[in-house]
Design a protein around this motif. Structure first.
Motif, short mmCIF file in Angstrom:
data_model
loop_
_atom_site.label_atom_id
_atom_site.label_comp_id
_atom_site.label_asym_id
_atom_site.label_seq_id
_atom_site.Cartn_x
_atom_site.Cartn_y
_atom_site.Cartn_z
N MET A 1 -11.06 -4.76 13.93
CA MET A 1 -11.19 -5.08 12.78
C MET A 1 -10.90 -3.83 11.79
SD MET A 1 -15.07 -6.86 12.74
CE MET A 1 -15.64 -5.59 13.74
N ALA A 2 -10.45 -4.15 10.66
CA ALA A 2 -10.04 -2.89 9.76
C ALA A 2 -10.15 -3.24 8.39
CB ALA A 2 -8.36 -2.46 10.22
N LYS A 3 -9.89 -2.23 7.23
CA LYS A 3 -9.96 -2.39 6.25
C LYS A 3 -8.48 -2.38 5.63
CE LYS A 3 -11.05 1.14 3.24
NZ LYS A 3 -12.00 1.84 2.50
N VAL A 4 -8.08 -3.24 4.83
CA VAL A 4 -6.81 -3.37 4.14
C VAL A 4 -6.60 -2.79 2.90
CG1 VAL A 4 -4.77 -4.58 3.90
CG2 VAL A 4 -6.36 -5.16 5.93
N THR A 5 -5.86 -1.65 2.51
CA THR A 5 -5.50 -1.14 1.38
C THR A 5 -4.45 -1.38 0.52
OG1 THR A 5 -7.22 0.35 1.94
CG2 THR A 5 -5.99 0.89 -0.18
N LEU A 6 -4.17 -2.11 -0.58
CA LEU A 6 -3.06 -2.29 -1.10
C LEU A 6 -3.02 -1.52 -2.39
CD1 LEU A 6 -3.55 -5.04 0.32
CD2 LEU A 6 -2.08 -6.11 -1.22
N ASP A 7 -2.24 -0.34 -2.56
CA ASP A 7 -2.01 0.62 -3.81
C ASP A 7 -0.68 0.34 -4.46
OD1 ASP A 7 -2.33 2.61 -5.50
OD2 ASP A 7 -2.25 4.24 -4.13
N ARG A 8 -0.75 -0.46 -5.72
CA ARG A 8 0.53 -0.47 -6.54
C ARG A 8 1.52 -1.16 -5.75
NH1 ARG A 8 -1.26 4.65 -7.36
NH2 ARG A 8 0.64 5.22 -6.42
N LEU A 9 1.25 -2.18 -4.91
CA LEU A 9 2.21 -2.87 -3.92
C LEU A 9 3.14 -3.66 -5.09
CD1 LEU A 9 2.16 -2.32 -1.05
CD2 LEU A 9 1.45 -4.43 -0.78
N ARG A 10 4.19 -3.47 -4.87
CA ARG A 10 5.31 -4.19 -5.61
C ARG A 10 6.62 -4.76 -4.90
NH1 ARG A 10 5.98 -3.94 -11.04
NH2 ARG A 10 8.25 -4.04 -12.01
N SER A 57 8.91 -2.85 -2.02
CA SER A 57 9.72 -2.22 -2.92
C SER A 57 9.34 -0.82 -3.38
CB SER A 57 10.11 -2.97 -4.05
OG SER A 57 10.63 -4.34 -3.82
N SER A 58 7.87 -0.83 -3.46
CA SER A 58 7.18 0.48 -3.76
C SER A 58 5.46 0.24 -3.53
CB SER A 58 7.54 0.89 -5.16
OG SER A 58 7.05 -0.11 -6.01
N GLY A 59 4.92 1.23 -3.64
CA GLY A 59 3.48 1.26 -3.48
C GLY A 59 3.01 1.80 -1.84
N GLU A 60 1.73 1.62 -1.73
CA GLU A 60 1.54 1.88 -0.34
C GLU A 60 0.66 0.98 0.18
OE1 GLU A 60 2.07 4.98 1.15
OE2 GLU A 60 3.34 5.50 -0.52
N LEU A 61 0.84 0.61 1.45
CA LEU A 61 0.02 -0.29 2.33
C LEU A 61 -0.72 0.07 3.56
CD1 LEU A 61 -0.96 -3.33 2.98
CD2 LEU A 61 1.14 -3.59 4.15
N SER A 62 -1.87 0.12 3.71
CA SER A 62 -2.66 0.62 4.73
C SER A 62 -3.37 -0.41 5.40
CB SER A 62 -3.57 1.80 4.33
OG SER A 62 -2.75 2.82 3.64
N ILE A 63 -3.33 -0.38 6.89
CA ILE A 63 -4.43 -1.03 7.43
C ILE A 63 -5.05 -0.30 8.38
CG2 ILE A 63 -4.59 -2.93 9.32
CD1 ILE A 63 -1.84 -4.00 8.51
N GLY A 64 -6.67 -0.18 8.35
CA GLY A 64 -7.48 0.85 8.77
C GLY A 64 -6.87 2.25 8.28
N GLU A 65 -6.78 3.29 9.06
CA GLU A 65 -6.25 4.37 8.52
C GLU A 65 -4.91 4.73 8.48
OE1 GLU A 65 -8.63 6.63 7.13
OE2 GLU A 65 -10.11 4.76 7.73
N ARG A 66 -4.03 3.78 8.78
CA ARG A 66 -2.41 3.84 9.08
C ARG A 66 -1.83 3.27 7.97
NH1 ARG A 66 -0.87 0.72 14.01
NH2 ARG A 66 -2.06 -0.83 13.00
N ARG A 67 -1.00 4.15 7.50
CA ARG A 67 0.24 3.59 6.57
C ARG A 67 1.14 2.87 7.34
NH1 ARG A 67 5.51 4.78 4.64
NH2 ARG A 67 5.46 4.53 2.20
N VAL A 68 1.44 1.65 6.79
CA VAL A 68 2.17 0.72 8.00
C VAL A 68 3.39 0.33 6.98
CG1 VAL A 68 0.15 -0.02 8.93
CG2 VAL A 68 0.71 -1.33 6.72
N LYS A 74 5.21 -6.34 14.76
CA LYS A 74 4.54 -6.06 16.21
C LYS A 74 3.44 -4.93 16.37
CE LYS A 74 8.10 -4.06 18.52
NZ LYS A 74 7.75 -2.73 18.94
N ASP A 75 3.73 -4.10 15.38
CA ASP A 75 2.85 -2.80 15.87
C ASP A 75 1.77 -2.49 14.72
OD1 ASP A 75 4.52 -1.95 17.52
OD2 ASP A 75 5.94 -0.68 16.57
N ARG A 76 1.64 -3.71 13.67
CA ARG A 76 0.44 -3.81 12.79
C ARG A 76 -0.89 -4.24 13.14
NH1 ARG A 76 3.32 -4.59 6.85
NH2 ARG A 76 5.20 -3.16 7.27
N ASP A 77 -0.95 -4.49 14.34
CA ASP A 77 -2.07 -5.22 15.01
C ASP A 77 -2.70 -6.40 14.02
OD1 ASP A 77 -3.91 -5.65 16.84
OD2 ASP A 77 -5.08 -3.89 16.54
#
Length: 364
Positions: A1-10, A57-68, A74-77
């Motif tokens: 299980m993990a938190k998913v964070t979207l930061d200004r995803l475009r 295109s721009s922004g940050e996406l994290s799953i758990g503590e990893r920037r993905v 296949k590596d994003r679990d």
């Protein structure tokens, strides 16, 4: 299980079209969050960006503590369930469930254990030796869910998984998915254009339009306090009644003149009253849910309306009416209904009115 964070995803396509515009929110660990909106609003594009099937295109996406952002799917679990079942027709249910684990090099004993657990959870055990052609649509969808389930991912992504099913099966599968989420406690992101699915499944809902997030909140908070006219009319079936006209004030009482000789008395709460008074002499939009209007005897606090269509649907009925140039729908018990062409009088719950600016369509 993990938190998913979207930061200004475009997401911007080569022709300049903006598919998703600056999406920023968090999906909490173990939360079932629903992305909802009309076709083309960007909800599936956003889900595919989380999955790694669309470039960011721009922004940050994290799953758990990893920037993905640049990590292959296949590596994003994550595990994804699509609108189409995408089952291998030449394989049995058991082989379909375990094929992804086999590709990952997992041992036969562990594959069998995981397949057995998923089959038990989804009541697929009697079907394990069948092939997809011998399954119903609901059974195939459960196999597709099970194939994601055996992966034991950090995040489940579901892209309109029930849209190919009939109404009865959709209802049953909604219950199935809600039960699965409660049992697993895994983070889930669910995409649908069906507002009933969104309201019944989501712990929180993200409402989207034209690639932009309109509002994020719990289902009933969205229903009771929509931030704009789009959210107000998108959520709810039948949709919210919309009336518009000029605000008048007489002896301190406010009303909305919606037609010749047709006026709606306004009784906003103390917080909203001064905002409504600022519209005296100007146009304002009012929203009332179908359940907040009722048949009544003629009186100063009623509206006269003409019945156009009566829709009995079993446990309730919907009256489609015309009133001062506005179309209304009223939800009623299915007894002693008027007939098309009748003139009826409607009372309304003034405390349940929603007020929107006529031009910006934003809530006051």
């Amino acid at each position: 299980m993990a938190k998913v964070t979207l930061d200004r995803l475009r997401k911007v396509y080569p022709n300049g079209y903006v598919g998703v515009a600056d999406a920023s929110f968090e999906i909490e660990d173990g939360e079932l969050l629903v992305l909802v909106g009309p076709s083309g609003c960007g909800k599936s594009t956003l889900l595919r960006m989380v999955a790694g099937l669309e470039t960011i295109s721009s922004g940050e996406l994290s799953i758990g503590e990893r920037r993905v952002n640049d990590m292959p799917p296949k590596d994003r679990d994550i595990a994804m369930v699509f609108q189409s079942y995408a089952l291998y027709p030449h394989m049995t249910v058991a082989d379909n469930l375990g094929f992804g684990l086999k590709l990952r090099g997992m041992g036969k004993a562990e594959i069998a254990e995981r397949v057995g657990a998923a089959a038990a959870m989804l009541e697929l055990e009697p079907l394990l030796q069948r092939k997809p052609a011998a399954l119903s649509g609901g059974q195939r969808q459960r196999v597709a869910l099970g194939r994601a389930l055996v992966r034991q991912p950090q995040v489940f992504l579901l892209d309109e998984p029930l849209s190919n099913l009939d109404a009865k099966l959709r209802m049953g599968m909604r219950v199935e998915i809600a039960r699965l989420h409660r049992q697993l406690g895994t983070t889930m992101i669910y995409v649908t254009h069906d507002q009933i699915e969104a309201m019944t499944l989501g712990q929180r809902i993200v409402v989207m339009k034209d690639g932009k997030i309109q509002q994020i909140d719990t289902p009933m908070a969205l229903y009771n306090r929509p931030v704009n006219l789009f959210v107000a009319t998108f959520l709810g079936s039948p949709k919210m009644n919309i009336l518009w006209g000029q605000v008048d004030e007489r002896d301190g009482d406010l009303s909305l003149r919606i037609g010749e000789g047709v006026a709606l008395n306004l009784r906003p709460d103390a917080e909203t009253r001064e905002k409504v008074r600022a519209y005296v002499g100007r146009e304002l939009t009012i929203g009332l849910r179908p359940e907040d209007m009722h048949l009544a005897e003629a009186g100063p606090d009623t509206l006269a309306a003409q019945v156009e269509v009566v829709e009995p649907v079993g446990n309730e009925a919907f009256l489609n009416l015309g009133c001062g140039g506005c179309d209304l729908v009223v939800r009623l018990p299915p007894y002693n209904l008027p007939r098309a062409g009748d003139t009826v009088h409607l009372s309304y719950a003034a405390e349940r009115m929603h007020f929107f600016d006529r031009e910006s369509e934003l809530r006051l």
